[in-house]
Design a protein around this motif. Structure first.
Motif, PDB file in Angstrom:
ATOM      1  N   LEU A  94       1.149  -1.185  -0.021  1.00  0.00           N
ATOM      2  CA  LEU A  94      -0.162   0.213   0.116  1.00  0.00           C
ATOM      3  C   LEU A  94       0.862   1.332  -0.065  1.00  0.00           C
ATOM      4  O   LEU A  94       1.758   1.447   0.729  1.00  0.00           O
ATOM      5  N   PRO A  95       0.497   2.173  -0.703  1.00  0.00           N
ATOM      6  CA  PRO A  95       1.106   3.555  -0.587  1.00  0.00           C
ATOM      7  C   PRO A  95       0.865   4.321   0.728  1.00  0.00           C
ATOM      8  O   PRO A  95      -0.472   3.940   1.259  1.00  0.00           O
ATOM      9  N   ASP A  96       1.521   5.119   1.053  1.00  0.00           N
ATOM     10  CA  ASP A  96       1.098   5.951   2.383  1.00  0.00           C
ATOM     11  C   ASP A  96       0.243   7.005   1.989  1.00  0.00           C
ATOM     12  O   ASP A  96       0.270   7.705   1.252  1.00  0.00           O
ATOM     13  N   PRO A  97      -0.939   6.723   2.822  1.00  0.00           N
ATOM     14  CA  PRO A  97      -2.173   7.760   2.617  1.00  0.00           C
ATOM     15  C   PRO A  97      -1.855   9.194   2.630  1.00  0.00           C
ATOM     16  O   PRO A  97      -2.372  10.125   2.162  1.00  0.00           O
ATOM     17  N   GLU A  98      -0.742   9.340   3.791  1.00  0.00           N
ATOM     18  CA  GLU A  98      -0.580  10.823   3.908  1.00  0.00           C
ATOM     19  C   GLU A  98       0.224  11.487   2.629  1.00  0.00           C
ATOM     20  O   GLU A  98       0.156  12.522   2.509  1.00  0.00           O
ATOM     21  N   THR A  99       1.183  10.594   2.249  1.00  0.00           N
ATOM     22  CA  THR A  99       1.789  11.172   0.840  1.00  0.00           C
ATOM     23  C   THR A  99       0.905  11.337  -0.171  1.00  0.00           C
ATOM     24  O   THR A  99       0.886  12.350  -0.759  1.00  0.00           O
ATOM     25  N   LEU A 100      -0.170  10.638  -0.368  1.00  0.00           N
ATOM     26  CA  LEU A 100      -1.330  10.847  -1.429  1.00  0.00           C
ATOM     27  C   LEU A 100      -1.906  12.144  -1.206  1.00  0.00           C
ATOM     28  O   LEU A 100      -2.506  12.742  -1.937  1.00  0.00           O
ATOM     29  N   LEU A 101      -2.273  12.319   0.134  1.00  0.00           N
ATOM     30  CA  LEU A 101      -3.133  13.401   0.578  1.00  0.00           C
ATOM     31  C   LEU A 101      -2.071  14.605   0.114  1.00  0.00           C
ATOM     32  O   LEU A 101      -2.844  15.682  -0.016  1.00  0.00           O
ATOM     33  N   LYS A 102      -0.967  14.531   0.167  1.00  0.00           N
ATOM     34  CA  LYS A 102      -0.133  15.741   0.033  1.00  0.00           C
ATOM     35  C   LYS A 102      -0.004  15.948  -1.341  1.00  0.00           C
ATOM     36  O   LYS A 102       0.051  17.233  -1.806  1.00  0.00           O
ATOM     37  N   ASP A 103      -0.046  14.806  -2.162  1.00  0.00           N
ATOM     38  CA  ASP A 103       0.365  14.893  -3.591  1.00  0.00           C
ATOM     39  C   ASP A 103      -0.556  13.846  -4.181  1.00  0.00           C
ATOM     40  O   ASP A 103      -0.266  13.011  -4.697  1.00  0.00           O
ATOM     41  N   PRO A 104      -2.177  14.334  -4.351  1.00  0.00           N
ATOM     42  CA  PRO A 104      -2.712  13.237  -5.013  1.00  0.00           C
ATOM     43  C   PRO A 104      -2.597  12.988  -6.541  1.00  0.00           C
ATOM     44  O   PRO A 104      -3.092  12.057  -7.157  1.00  0.00           O
ATOM     45  N   SER A 105      -2.062  14.133  -6.936  1.00  0.00           N
ATOM     46  CA  SER A 105      -1.840  14.251  -8.564  1.00  0.00           C
ATOM     47  C   SER A 105      -0.914  12.922  -9.089  1.00  0.00           C
ATOM     48  O   SER A 105      -0.990  12.482 -10.156  1.00  0.00           O
ATOM     49  N   GLY A 106      -0.046  12.526  -8.265  1.00  0.00           N
ATOM     50  CA  GLY A 106       0.906  11.422  -8.400  1.00  0.00           C
ATOM     51  C   GLY A 106       0.448  10.271  -8.253  1.00  0.00           C
ATOM     52  O   GLY A 106       1.155   9.307  -8.602  1.00  0.00           O
ATOM     53  N   TYR A 107      -0.734  10.004  -7.995  1.00  0.00           N
ATOM     54  CA  TYR A 107      -1.555   8.517  -7.790  1.00  0.00           C
ATOM     55  C   TYR A 107      -1.726   7.847  -8.903  1.00  0.00           C
ATOM     56  O   TYR A 107      -2.592   8.554  -9.794  1.00  0.00           O
ATOM     57  N   GLU A 108      -1.314   6.978  -9.383  1.00  0.00           N
ATOM     58  CA  GLU A 108      -1.532   6.167 -10.852  1.00  0.00           C
ATOM     59  C   GLU A 108      -2.284   4.897 -10.076  1.00  0.00           C
ATOM     60  O   GLU A 108      -1.778   3.996  -9.343  1.00  0.00           O
ATOM     61  N   VAL A 109      -3.523   4.599 -10.668  1.00  0.00           N
ATOM     62  CA  VAL A 109      -4.306   3.603 -10.065  1.00  0.00           C
ATOM     63  C   VAL A 109      -4.085   2.243 -10.823  1.00  0.00           C
ATOM     64  O   VAL A 109      -3.809   2.288 -11.855  1.00  0.00           O
TER      65      VAL A 109
ATOM     66  N   ALA B 223     -12.557   6.270  -9.878  1.00  0.00           N
ATOM     67  CA  ALA B 223     -13.705   6.030 -10.696  1.00  0.00           C
ATOM     68  C   ALA B 223     -13.275   6.083 -12.256  1.00  0.00           C
ATOM     69  O   ALA B 223     -13.798   5.501 -12.971  1.00  0.00           O
ATOM     70  N   ASP B 224     -12.395   7.153 -12.409  1.00  0.00           N
ATOM     71  CA  ASP B 224     -12.167   7.187 -13.976  1.00  0.00           C
ATOM     72  C   ASP B 224     -11.380   6.230 -14.485  1.00  0.00           C
ATOM     73  O   ASP B 224     -11.363   5.852 -15.599  1.00  0.00           O
ATOM     74  N   ALA B 225     -10.787   5.273 -13.540  1.00  0.00           N
ATOM     75  CA  ALA B 225      -9.887   3.939 -14.025  1.00  0.00           C
ATOM     76  C   ALA B 225     -11.015   2.780 -14.031  1.00  0.00           C
ATOM     77  O   ALA B 225     -10.816   1.751 -14.408  1.00  0.00           O
ATOM     78  N   GLY B 226     -12.225   3.120 -14.025  1.00  0.00           N
ATOM     79  CA  GLY B 226     -13.269   2.048 -14.297  1.00  0.00           C
ATOM     80  C   GLY B 226     -13.482   1.300 -13.002  1.00  0.00           C
ATOM     81  O   GLY B 226     -14.152   0.105 -13.213  1.00  0.00           O
ATOM     82  N   MET B 227     -13.270   1.636 -11.807  1.00  0.00           N
ATOM     83  CA  MET B 227     -13.484   1.301 -10.513  1.00  0.00           C
ATOM     84  C   MET B 227     -14.568   1.994  -9.783  1.00  0.00           C
ATOM     85  O   MET B 227     -14.384   2.097  -8.427  1.00  0.00           O
ATOM     86  N   ALA B 228     -15.565   2.456 -10.407  1.00  0.00           N
ATOM     87  CA  ALA B 228     -16.324   3.176  -9.601  1.00  0.00           C
ATOM     88  C   ALA B 228     -17.321   2.685  -8.420  1.00  0.00           C
ATOM     89  O   ALA B 228     -17.802   3.153  -7.433  1.00  0.00           O
ATOM     90  N   ASP B 229     -17.277   1.168  -8.672  1.00  0.00           N
ATOM     91  CA  ASP B 229     -17.984   0.381  -7.332  1.00  0.00           C
ATOM     92  C   ASP B 229     -16.928   0.633  -6.231  1.00  0.00           C
ATOM     93  O   ASP B 229     -17.668   0.668  -4.953  1.00  0.00           O
ATOM     94  N   ILE B 230     -15.688   0.856  -6.306  1.00  0.00           N
ATOM     95  CA  ILE B 230     -14.848   1.134  -5.341  1.00  0.00           C
ATOM     96  C   ILE B 230     -14.959   2.508  -4.820  1.00  0.00           C
ATOM     97  O   ILE B 230     -15.205   2.851  -3.615  1.00  0.00           O
ATOM     98  N   ALA B 231     -14.919   3.309  -5.680  1.00  0.00           N
ATOM     99  CA  ALA B 231     -14.842   4.963  -5.439  1.00  0.00           C
ATOM    100  C   ALA B 231     -16.349   5.374  -4.872  1.00  0.00           C
ATOM    101  O   ALA B 231     -16.424   5.854  -3.790  1.00  0.00           O
ATOM    102  N   VAL B 232     -17.364   4.663  -5.174  1.00  0.00           N
ATOM    103  CA  VAL B 232     -18.714   5.100  -4.569  1.00  0.00           C
ATOM    104  C   VAL B 232     -18.963   4.847  -3.172  1.00  0.00           C
ATOM    105  O   VAL B 232     -19.572   5.339  -2.269  1.00  0.00           O
ATOM    106  N   LEU B 233     -18.143   3.590  -2.707  1.00  0.00           N
ATOM    107  CA  LEU B 233     -18.052   3.182  -1.161  1.00  0.00           C
ATOM    108  C   LEU B 233     -17.743   4.255  -0.262  1.00  0.00           C
ATOM    109  O   LEU B 233     -18.264   4.660   0.743  1.00  0.00           O
TER     110      LEU B 233
END
Length: 374
Positions: free
Chosen positions: A276-291, A330-340
């Motif tokens: 798992l990536p560090d959630p705090e790192t993603l919250l600081k730079d969400p643009s770098g997340y690749e699904v 959601a854009d990656a085709g995993m709306a079922d996860i995003a919606v939760l």
């Protein structure tokens, strides 16, 4: 000190800070009672020893007595429970040590369920924070032994207890070892437990057949097996051990004792490969997340971790960063996860006042946001 014994007493201490009832399995004369009594001395806990095999069901369920004034029946608690309550009124916590439960008849085992699970003894409630520790001899070596009923077994983390020769030698010459109960801030344990529950939930989403798996034989019925209750216990123990900085051996002992060796091994292997990536790192730079579209398990766990981390400190910036992560999913085709998580993310109770989704987030999460706003 023998390393396995050291890991076992460390696991015992971890269970105490996680408030999970412990059952120590071992032959007679292995120092189980002495260890619990020394634990009470070290921590300034009152230790109330209850020889379960000498008690009747009423000593745990309460003794029925007619109340002529109210015209009802009261369930009078035994003396041991009153002593625990009286000690609690002074601010001193207690450990209730239920000894010899494997020589306790099934009817008395059934009565034990309530005090261990809920803290109620008759009409008396044991103080919050009262710890339950039990000891048992394996039925094949116990005098008039009984297999532990699955409902009672399912309320404990099971630890095998054998006193190694070197510990006995040192005990007689330089003193017996103490149970190391880690001094960990409760908020650290709470946060680690939340993360552990996310991992357990992610694992069970991938392996739903392991949510509940009843014992396959009578030999296994008195030991650990997976149910929602024991997975929750396992998550609390995993979180407490992580917060205390204990190694994988202690964690393995605790999970084996909670959900059984097979389920524990699968869970730990799953966690090793989750990456798992560090959630705090993603919250600081969400643009770098690749699904990782081929890793639905990782995506699910990442969404859960990011959302949970954001709710711990819901600033506008962190809330928007969380929305960006969910939109990417959601854009990656995993709306079922995003919606939760997007439903809870957009809820006014979670959203910082005056903060609105960006145009990109609204576009990606439009169905969810439209549903929420009618």
């Amino acid at each position: 000190m023998n390393q396995r014994y050291a890991d076992t007493i460390t696991a015992l201490g971890t269970a105490l800070i996680a408030q999970v009832p412990v059952l120590l399995w071992g032959p007679p004369g292995q120092g189980k009672t002495s260890v619990i009594e020394s634990l009470g001395d070290d921590l300034d806990f009152h230790v109330e020893t209850v020889i379960a095999s000498l008690h009747e069901p009423a000593d745990f369920a309460g003794l029925p007595m007619l109340d002529p004034v109210r015209g009802t029946t009261r369930m009078l608690p035994p003396g041991w429970a009153r002593r625990v309550v009286e000690v609690g009124e002074t601010g001193r916590p207690s450990v209730v040590f239920y000894d010899e439960i494997s020589t306790t008849p099934p009817a008395t085992q059934a009565a034990l369920l309530r005090p261990i699970l809920t803290g109620w003894v008759g009409d008396l409630r044991l103080p919050p924070g009262t710890c339950s520790v039990a000891a048992a001899n394996p039925p094949e070596i116990a005098a008039d032994g009984w297999d532990l009923a699955p409902p009672l077994a399912n309320r404990f983390v099971h630890l095998d207890w054998i006193l190694p020769a070197d510990v006995v030698r040192d005990g007689f010459t330089i003193g017996w070892p103490r149970v190391p109960v880690p001094a960990v801030a409760p908020d650290l344990v709470d946060r680690a437990t939340v993360s552990a529950k996310l991992l357990v939930g992610t694992f069970l989403r991938a392996r739903p057949e392991l949510v509940t798996r009843m014992p396959a034989s009578s030999e296994q019925s008195g030991r650990a097996f997976p149910t929602p209750r024991t997975w929750e216990m396992g998550a609390r123990l995993y979180g407490a051990a992580q917060a205390a900085g204990f190694g994988e051996t202690v964690i393995l002992l605790l999970l084996n004792g909670s959900v059984g060796t097979a389920a524990a091994a699968e869970f730990l292997e799953f966690v090793r490969h989750l990456d798992l990536p560090d959630p705090e790192t993603l919250l600081k730079d969400p643009s770098g997340y690749e699904v990782p579209i081929r890793r639905a398990d990782q995506v699910f766990a990442t969404a859960a971790a990011v959302f949970t981390a954001m709710t711990n400190d819901p600033t506008p910036e962190r809330w928007l960063a969380c929305g960006t992560i969910l939109a990417k999913i959601a854009d990656a085709g995993m709306a079922d996860i995003a919606v939760l998580y997007a439903r809870r993310w957009a809820d006014p109770a979670t959203r910082p006042p005056g903060t609105l989704p960006t145009a990109d987030q609204f576009q990606s999460l439009r169905p969810i946001l439209a549903e929420l706003h009618g």
